[in-house]
Structure formats: structure tokens, C-alpha cells
Design an enzyme around this catalytic site. Structure first.
Site, PDB file in Angstrom:
ATOM      1  N   SER A 192      26.987  -0.866   3.284  1.00  0.00           N
ATOM      2  CA  SER A 192      26.174  -1.701   4.174  1.00  0.00           C
ATOM      3  C   SER A 192      26.999  -2.564   5.121  1.00  0.00           C
ATOM      4  O   SER A 192      26.454  -3.095   6.090  1.00  0.00           O
ATOM      5  CB  SER A 192      25.200  -2.571   3.376  1.00  0.00           C
ATOM      6  N   THR A 207      24.832  -4.965  -0.507  1.00  0.00           N
ATOM      7  CA  THR A 207      24.613  -6.416  -0.491  1.00  0.00           C
ATOM      8  C   THR A 207      25.146  -7.096   0.768  1.00  0.00           C
ATOM      9  O   THR A 207      24.665  -8.161   1.140  1.00  0.00           O
ATOM     10  CB  THR A 207      25.280  -7.080  -1.713  1.00  0.00           C
ATOM     11  N   ASP A 208      26.148  -6.492   1.427  1.00  0.00           N
ATOM     12  CA  ASP A 208      26.837  -7.212   2.499  1.00  0.00           C
ATOM     13  C   ASP A 208      25.937  -7.571   3.666  1.00  0.00           C
ATOM     14  O   ASP A 208      26.091  -8.651   4.263  1.00  0.00           O
ATOM     15  CB  ASP A 208      28.032  -6.395   2.999  1.00  0.00           C
ATOM     16  N   THR A 252      26.630  -0.511  -2.797  1.00  0.00           N
ATOM     17  CA  THR A 252      27.302  -0.596  -4.096  1.00  0.00           C
ATOM     18  C   THR A 252      26.421  -0.071  -5.216  1.00  0.00           C
ATOM     19  O   THR A 252      26.919   0.491  -6.196  1.00  0.00           O
ATOM     20  CB  THR A 252      27.712  -2.049  -4.383  1.00  0.00           C
TER      21      THR A 252
END
Length: 331
Positions: free
Chosen positions: A62, A95-96, A16
Site C-alpha cells: 500500500s 496499513t501505510d 502486509t
């Protein structure tokens, strides 16, 4: 930010932080991994004059992180850390799966210099993107004297790889370290320590040299009301090598699922228990047949079990077996 002779290498992997949307007001309907790492650096005026190198290692969302990218990332990070002039490495990431990548790198490298993962909850095109300040802070931490280990820097906080978790779906302060709390804070370009930097011994790059397509297969199953053992039986039939159960409470598992897990363990499948609770850890109880994950959450426990299986394979000098069903292996 003042320049010194210490360099920081920034490796871009997408996420992101490199995402874009058609409208500046759109913070959720964006496309991840659209901007290159050089563009991310150029968007942070405070980095002007800091000795940096920017390198695009991957460009992906991610959620789609894979073992091949993990291996390439570990190899590249290790190579840069060997350079005397490099103070630390920053990895821009989504971030995932950030917490999984962090634990993978910590266990494989346990670096004596800082390796700092940074990310963003808002795309680069947002009215107030959080990527630029996170990248600025990550570079600051990478140049902090004495810093070490794999770290994550988000929303002004520095987290260790063992504890960091994504706790919220969309807020910019989405990450935390549970009961342990952050390692440090970044305040007006200064790092204020709260706890000691991470320690640990490196498993070594040799552990992950094999073709990732041949790495052990480790999956996660969840214990819940009405859980059964059919999914475990199906995974075993497909040749799964390890299973992590996201258990309820203090590692409790529905009796039907537990029965299937014990049967899988008897067949040679490695099994670990981790609690699905955000806070706390599984407190071991004497006589339990399923080992606990030592405080790791389920996704990190999966990484841990994968690396343990790779280590066992390496120590035994065994080649990576072909992908066959476990039933076929027994015949």
C-alpha cells in the site's frame, strides 16, 4: 459465526495482511502482497459457512497505492453495494495508506452500507498473525445491521474514515481515532457501539471517471524550523495544481514558506493548511489567507483537495488539461 442470507464481498488489494516472510519469527523483513484474497479467507475458520465472495482487485504494497487503483476500487465497491443481497464490502489493504484510501472512498461514495477496510501489522506467515482476526472482525462489522459508511477494523476496534490514523510504526494496535475515539468495538463477535456511524453526502463516481493520469496534481509540503519557499516554487514550475502544508501547532507556517504559498495561491494554486500534530485540529482564525483543512490530517487533506479540484473541474465542464508547467500555462 452464523450464516445468514446477507452476503459480504471481500476485495483484495494486497498489503502486509497478504505478506509472507522466509521465517515465522520475521515480522518486519517480509514481502507484502504475496497471498491472494481467497487464501486469506481460507485462513479464517470462523468464516466457513458465511456467504462470501472473494475478488482480487489489486496486489500491491500500500505504500505504492495509486490513483488508478483508487478509481477501480471505488467503481467495484459501488457496483457490489448496488446488489440487494450484499450486506457490505470488506477491502483487505496495507496499513501505510489505509487512512487515505478510507477517506477517498468515504468522500466519493458515502455508502449507506458498510465498506470495511481491514489490514495487518504482521505478515500472514508470522507466529501470531493479526490478519485473520482482523478479517474475521471486518466481516462481522460488514454484516452488522444498520452499519454504514467507510470504516476500518483493526485490533478489535472500528474506526471512521474521517478520524482513523496509523499512529505506530509496528505495533499491532497501530491505529487510532485521535480525540474522537473509535466508533465501536468488536467483542466476542459482537459489535458494541460507542459513537454513531459516519454520515455524509457522496460526491459521486462521476467525479473520478477521468483518466487518473490527468487528475490534478496535489503535493504536501511541511513547515519546520528553517523552512523556505524553494520547494513551493519548484512545484509551481512543474505545474502543481494544489498544495497542502503540514503546518506546526495551530496551523502556523514558517514565514518564508508562507510567503511562497501565498504567491502560489495568487498564481491559481489551491492551498490548504493541516496541522502536523497527531491530536487536535486547526482552529480557524479570522483573516487568515490560507484555508484550513477542517480537522483532516495532511494526507487526508491532500485527498480532500484533490477531490475538490476534480469537483471544480467537473462543475465547470472543463476537460483535464495536459501536464505542462504553470509558467507555460500563463504564457
Amino acid at each position: 459465526m452464523q450464516s445468514t442470507s446477507s452476503r459480504v464481498v471481500i476485495l483484495g488489494t494486497g498489503g502486509t495482511i497478504a505478506g509472507t516472510a522466509a521465517s515465522a519469527s520475521d515480522q518486519v523483513g517480509y514481502s507484502a502482497a504475496q497471498l491472494g484474497v481467497a487464501q486469506l479467507v481460507a485462513a479464517v475458520p470462523e468464516l466457513a459457512g458465511v456467504p462470501l465472495e472473494a475478488e482480487q482487485l489489486a496486489q500491491l504494497d500500500s505504500k505504492d497505492m495509486d490513483h488508478a487503483t483508487w478509481r477501480a476500487l471505488a467503481q467495484r465497491v459501488a457496483r457490489h453495494l448496488e446488489r440487494d443481497e450484499v450486506a457490505g464490502v470488506v477491502v483487505t489493504h496495507g496499513t501505510d495508506t489505509l487512512e487515505e484510501t478510507a477517506w477517498f472512498l468515504q468522500r466519493v461514495l458515502a455508502p449507506r452500507k458498510p465498506v470495511v477496510l481491514c489490514a495487518a501489522m504482521r505478515p500472514a506467515t508470522a507466529l501470531s498473525p493479526d490478519g485473520p482476526p482482523n478479517l474475521r472482525d471486518a466481516v462481522r462489522v460488514a454484516r452488522e445491521p444498520g452499519a454504514r459508511g467507510v470504516l476500518a477494523v483493526l485490533a478489535g476496534q472500528v474506526h471512521g474514515a474521517a478520524e482513523v490514523q496509523k499512529l505506530h510504526a509496528y505495533r499491532i494496535d497501530a491505529f487510532g481515532s485521535g480525540e474522537a475515539g473509535p466508533l465501536a468495538c468488536v467483542e466476542e463477535s459482537r459489535v458494541r457501539m460507542l459513537r454513531a456511524w459516519p454520515e455524509g453526502d457522496a460526491l459521486g463516481l462521476g467525479l473520478v471517471q477521468a483518466d487518473p493520469a490527468d487528475w490534478p496534481r496535489v503535493e504536501i509540503v511541511t513547515s519546520h524550523a528553517g523552512a523556505g519557499g524553494a520547494i513551493v516554487e519548484a512545484l509551481c514550475a512543474q505545474g502543481v495544481d494544489g498544495l497542502v502544508v503540514a503546518a506546526s501547532g495551530n496551523g502556523t507556517v514558517h514565514h518564508a514558506l508562507e510567503s511562497a504559498l501565498l504567491a502560489a495561491q495568487r498564481q491559481g494554486v489551491a492551498v490548504l493548511r493541516a496541522t502536523r500534530c497527531v491530536f487536535g485540529r486547526v482552529i480557524p482564525v479570522a483573516g487568515q489567507a490560507l484555508a484550513d483543512a477542517g480537522g483532516l490530517n495532511p494526507v487526508k487533506a491532500r485527498v480532500e483537495l484533490l477531490l475538490r479540484l476534480l469537483a471544480a473541474r467537473l462543475s465547470a465542464g472543463a476537460p483535464c488539461p495536459p501536464r505542462t508547467s504553470r509558467a507555460a500555462r500563463r504564457t
